[in-house]
Design an enzyme around this catalytic site. Structure first.
Site, PDB file in Angstrom:
ATOM      1  N   ASP A  61      77.130  46.133  40.250  1.00  0.00           N
ATOM      2  CA  ASP A  61      78.177  45.650  41.162  1.00  0.00           C
ATOM      3  C   ASP A  61      78.717  46.847  41.931  1.00  0.00           C
ATOM      4  OD1 ASP A  61      80.035  42.782  40.983  1.00  0.00           O
ATOM      5  OD2 ASP A  61      80.793  44.467  42.171  1.00  0.00           O
ATOM      6  N   ARG A  88      85.481  46.896  38.327  1.00  0.00           N
ATOM      7  CA  ARG A  88      84.904  45.767  37.584  1.00  0.00           C
ATOM      8  C   ARG A  88      83.879  46.275  36.547  1.00  0.00           C
ATOM      9  NH1 ARG A  88      85.098  40.544  35.925  1.00  0.00           N
ATOM     10  NH2 ARG A  88      83.222  39.329  36.255  1.00  0.00           N
ATOM     11  N   THR A 114      74.849  30.624  47.089  1.00  0.00           N
ATOM     12  CA  THR A 114      74.699  29.382  47.849  1.00  0.00           C
ATOM     13  C   THR A 114      74.442  29.708  49.325  1.00  0.00           C
ATOM     14  OG1 THR A 114      76.247  28.376  46.334  1.00  0.00           O
ATOM     15  CG2 THR A 114      75.806  27.178  48.366  1.00  0.00           C
ATOM     16  N   CYS A 144      83.428  27.270  47.167  1.00  0.00           N
ATOM     17  CA  CYS A 144      82.202  26.466  47.078  1.00  0.00           C
ATOM     18  C   CYS A 144      82.358  25.204  47.928  1.00  0.00           C
ATOM     19  CB  CYS A 144      81.926  26.106  45.631  1.00  0.00           C
ATOM     20  SG  CYS A 144      81.226  27.487  44.729  1.00  0.00           S
ATOM     21  N   ARG A 157      90.799  32.604  45.432  1.00  0.00           N
ATOM     22  CA  ARG A 157      90.071  32.709  46.690  1.00  0.00           C
ATOM     23  C   ARG A 157      90.070  31.378  47.434  1.00  0.00           C
ATOM     24  NH1 ARG A 157      84.599  34.742  44.478  1.00  0.00           N
ATOM     25  NH2 ARG A 157      85.230  33.178  42.978  1.00  0.00           N
TER      26      ARG A 157
HETATM   27  N1  LIG Z   1      82.229  30.576  41.658  1.00  0.00           N
HETATM   28  C1  LIG Z   1      81.560  29.457  41.542  1.00  0.00           C
HETATM   29  O1  LIG Z   1      82.033  28.510  40.974  1.00  0.00           O
HETATM   30  C2  LIG Z   1      80.173  29.282  42.093  1.00  0.00           C
HETATM   31  C3  LIG Z   1      79.401  28.219  41.616  1.00  0.00           C
HETATM   32  C4  LIG Z   1      78.122  28.068  42.094  1.00  0.00           C
HETATM   33  C5  LIG Z   1      77.639  28.932  43.072  1.00  0.00           C
HETATM   34  N2  LIG Z   1      78.434  29.947  43.544  1.00  0.00           N
HETATM   35  C6  LIG Z   1      77.857  30.857  44.526  1.00  0.00           C
HETATM   36  O2  LIG Z   1      77.470  32.038  43.860  1.00  0.00           O
HETATM   37  C7  LIG Z   1      77.657  33.172  44.711  1.00  0.00           C
HETATM   38  C8  LIG Z   1      78.550  34.194  44.005  1.00  0.00           C
HETATM   39  O3  LIG Z   1      79.821  33.603  43.781  1.00  0.00           O
HETATM   40  P1  LIG Z   1      80.883  34.215  42.776  1.00  0.00           P
HETATM   41  O4  LIG Z   1      81.939  33.180  42.626  1.00  0.00           O
HETATM   42  O5  LIG Z   1      80.239  34.737  41.562  1.00  0.00           O
HETATM   43  O6  LIG Z   1      81.428  35.435  43.639  1.00  0.00           O
HETATM   44  P2  LIG Z   1      82.417  36.598  43.125  1.00  0.00           P
HETATM   45  O7  LIG Z   1      83.178  37.031  44.326  1.00  0.00           O
HETATM   46  O8  LIG Z   1      83.133  36.152  41.901  1.00  0.00           O
HETATM   47  O9  LIG Z   1      81.440  37.752  42.664  1.00  0.00           O
HETATM   48  C9  LIG Z   1      80.596  38.412  43.488  1.00  0.00           C
HETATM   49  C10 LIG Z   1      80.444  39.835  42.986  1.00  0.00           C
HETATM   50  O10 LIG Z   1      79.488  40.444  43.831  1.00  0.00           O
HETATM   51  C11 LIG Z   1      79.901  41.766  44.086  1.00  0.00           C
HETATM   52  N3  LIG Z   1      79.239  42.220  45.289  1.00  0.00           N
HETATM   53  C12 LIG Z   1      79.516  41.937  46.583  1.00  0.00           C
HETATM   54  N4  LIG Z   1      78.636  42.526  47.407  1.00  0.00           N
HETATM   55  C13 LIG Z   1      77.771  43.195  46.615  1.00  0.00           C
HETATM   56  C14 LIG Z   1      76.632  43.998  46.873  1.00  0.00           C
HETATM   57  N5  LIG Z   1      76.207  44.206  48.102  1.00  0.00           N
HETATM   58  N6  LIG Z   1      75.988  44.553  45.821  1.00  0.00           N
HETATM   59  C15 LIG Z   1      76.416  44.341  44.558  1.00  0.00           C
HETATM   60  N7  LIG Z   1      77.488  43.596  44.252  1.00  0.00           N
HETATM   61  C16 LIG Z   1      78.149  43.021  45.276  1.00  0.00           C
HETATM   62  C17 LIG Z   1      81.405  41.695  44.173  1.00  0.00           C
HETATM   63  O11 LIG Z   1      81.994  42.953  43.934  1.00  0.00           O
HETATM   64  C18 LIG Z   1      81.722  40.666  43.087  1.00  0.00           C
HETATM   65  O12 LIG Z   1      81.987  41.271  41.840  1.00  0.00           O
HETATM   66  C19 LIG Z   1      78.216  32.629  46.004  1.00  0.00           C
HETATM   67  O13 LIG Z   1      77.176  32.393  46.892  1.00  0.00           O
HETATM   68  C20 LIG Z   1      78.840  31.310  45.590  1.00  0.00           C
HETATM   69  O14 LIG Z   1      78.889  30.396  46.657  1.00  0.00           O
HETATM   70  C21 LIG Z   1      79.667  30.154  43.050  1.00  0.00           C
END
Ligand SMILES: NC(=O)c1ccc[n+]([C@@H]2O[C@H](COP(=O)([O-])OP(=O)(O)OC[C@H]3O[C@@H](n4cnc5c(N)ncnc54)[C@H](O)[C@@H]3O)[C@@H](O)[C@H]2O)c1
Length: 428
Positions: free
Chosen positions: A34, A39, A128, A268, A339
């Protein structure tokens, strides 16, 4: 790729990446990556600020370094991924102020992986996206950065995540997972990997685009269904009929879908339909139902505020300088995620009327809310009485709240989710 030779990297350790990394680390060598160093430090010490993975479960898999053992080592140093051969990308896919998809984190994560990509590696995207992003947007970045050839030297896949933050029952291993790959062989390897940890099983989609489309329509379908009941709530409020009672009665039919009115936030349901809509627009099709649903749901914060103010006026309460308590600021119940929370829209509207807003949410980090929204939040129940209370988020803690201590003699209690068991003056 033999199971024992698989070394996994997970890029993006948020709500999606961390639970998956923890689960895979029970059977594989996993390096979590990350860009957020704070984190990484917290995770290496067994603390997950998203509260999705308990300290106990996390500490069971955490390794102090990466030497190929089964377990999880977290790092913000891309070189620690050099020995990995199965990369999973779980970075955010937000929208900008005009609701256009922002692919920058995906592109940047692909650039990072391209630096450690080797012959035979597999890269699976979980973020997504709209159909086509994996192959048309990400693969060229992987090819350019690595100098390797797609489907000859390396392979890709797409496997959407379906977790539900705050839901301790439907955890990642208990949710059937859709998988896909860029060749028949890659699809098999990817499916087998997920099958080895997902107890609910997997579904191998016929192509990457099918898997991408399946995810984005799941959330669009929910959005449209919620928009429909939000519209019903507006109609029945005009008719002075209790929407929740109507839904309860209609819900006795076997095929009536059990959706409830409410605010649609988070990143989402409130975001993904825009990904599909944007792609459709690019192809010359203007999606009517998807965008109508979005408009309806995006307008609900303002609607709640107006209904609340109307009730206060009817009760003879002064609007300007009224003391109002907002219960909950997260985008959904029982999780700390703020968020894209639509409670912000309610708060903004109420502030526009000149009200003094107090926010109580036992789940959030006040520092996060301050930095994201510039708002003060108390994590302790206030010792004060209010002219109006908006029950905005149905956290479990609010179920047993003694509202008599919070209400002035003349007070409006508005229950956005309709879940309170006490008498309320208004609800959706
Ligand atoms: N949160 C949900 O309920 C959920 C459910 C299904 C799908 N999704 C999808 O999953 C994906 C991730 O969502 P999330 O909720 O885990 O996001 P999040 O913001 O909780 O986590 C993303 C992580 O990625 C890191 N990050 C950002 N850019 C980066 C990079 N270039 N290299 C390495 N790390 C990087 C951030 O620091 C963060 O810790 C999204 O596309 C979201 O739409 C989320």
């Amino acid at each position: 790729m033999n199971k024992k030779d698989i070394k996994i990297s997970i890029i993006g350790l948020g709500y999606v990446g961390l639970p998956l990394a923890r689960l895979l680390a029970t059977k594989y060598s996993v390096v979590g990556f990350d860009i957020n160093e704070k984190r990484i430090n917290e995770l290496q010490n067994g603390f997950d600020a998203t509260l999705e993975v308990s300290e106990k479960l996390l500490k069971e898999v955490i390794l102090p370094s990466s030497n190929g053992e089964i377990g999880l080592f977290n790092s913000s140093n891309i070189e620690d991924l050099e020995k990995c051969n199965f990369h999973i990308i779980t970075v955010p896919t937000p929208v900008d102020n005009h609701n256009r998809p922002v692919l920058t984190p995906l592109i940047k994560a692909s650039e990072s992986i391209s630096r450690v990509l080797k012959k035979g590696d597999i890269v699976v995207y979980e973020s997504t996206v709209y159909p086509g992003v994996t192959e048309d947007e990400c693969v060229p970045v992987l090819e350019k950065g690595s100098g390797l050839k797609f489907n000859e030297d390396f392979f890709v896949g797409y496997s959407p995540e379906r977790i539900n933050p705050g839901d301790k029952e439907h955890t990642v291993e208990k949710i059937l997972k859709v998988t896909s790959g860029s060749t028949i062989e890659a699809a098999k390897v990817i499916d087998n990997l997920y099958k080895s940890v997902i107890t609910a099983g997997t579904y191998s989609a016929s192509s990457i685009k099918v898997a991408e489309a399946s995810k984005v329509i799941e959330n669009s379908q929910r959005d449209i269904n919620i928009a429909f009941v939000n519209e019903l709530s507006k109609i029945f409020n005009l008719m002075e009929i209790d929407t929740h009672e109507v839904l309860k009665a209609a819900g006795t039919k076997w095929n009536f879908l059990p959706f409830q009115p409410g605010l649609v936030g988070g990143h989402c349901i409130g975001v993904d339909p825009y990904y599909l809509a944007q792609k459709a627009e690019e192809l010359g099709y203007h999606p009517e139902i998807i965008l109508a649903g979005r408009r309806m749901n995006d307008g609900m914060g303002d609607y709640v505020a107006k209904e609340f103010v109307k009730l206060m006026i009817k009760k003879g309460l002064n609007i300007k300088d009224a003391e109002v308590l907002v219960l909950g600021i997260t985008f959904k119940e029982n999780c700390p995620d703020v968020r894209n929370t639509k409670v912000i829209d309610v708060i903004k509207s109420l502030k526009d009327y000149g009200m003094n807003i107090n926010i109580y949410d036992p789940w959030v980090s006040p520092a996060v809310v301050m930095s994201e929204y510039g708002l003060v939040v108390s994590t302790e129940i206030p010792n004060k009485q209010f002219d109006g209370i908006v029950h905005a988020v149905a956290h479990n803690e609010f179920k047993n709240t003694d509202f008599t201590k919070l209400k002035k003699a003349n007070c409006i209690l508005f229950d956005v989710k309709g879940t309170l068991e006490v008498k309320v003056e208004g609800k959706l």
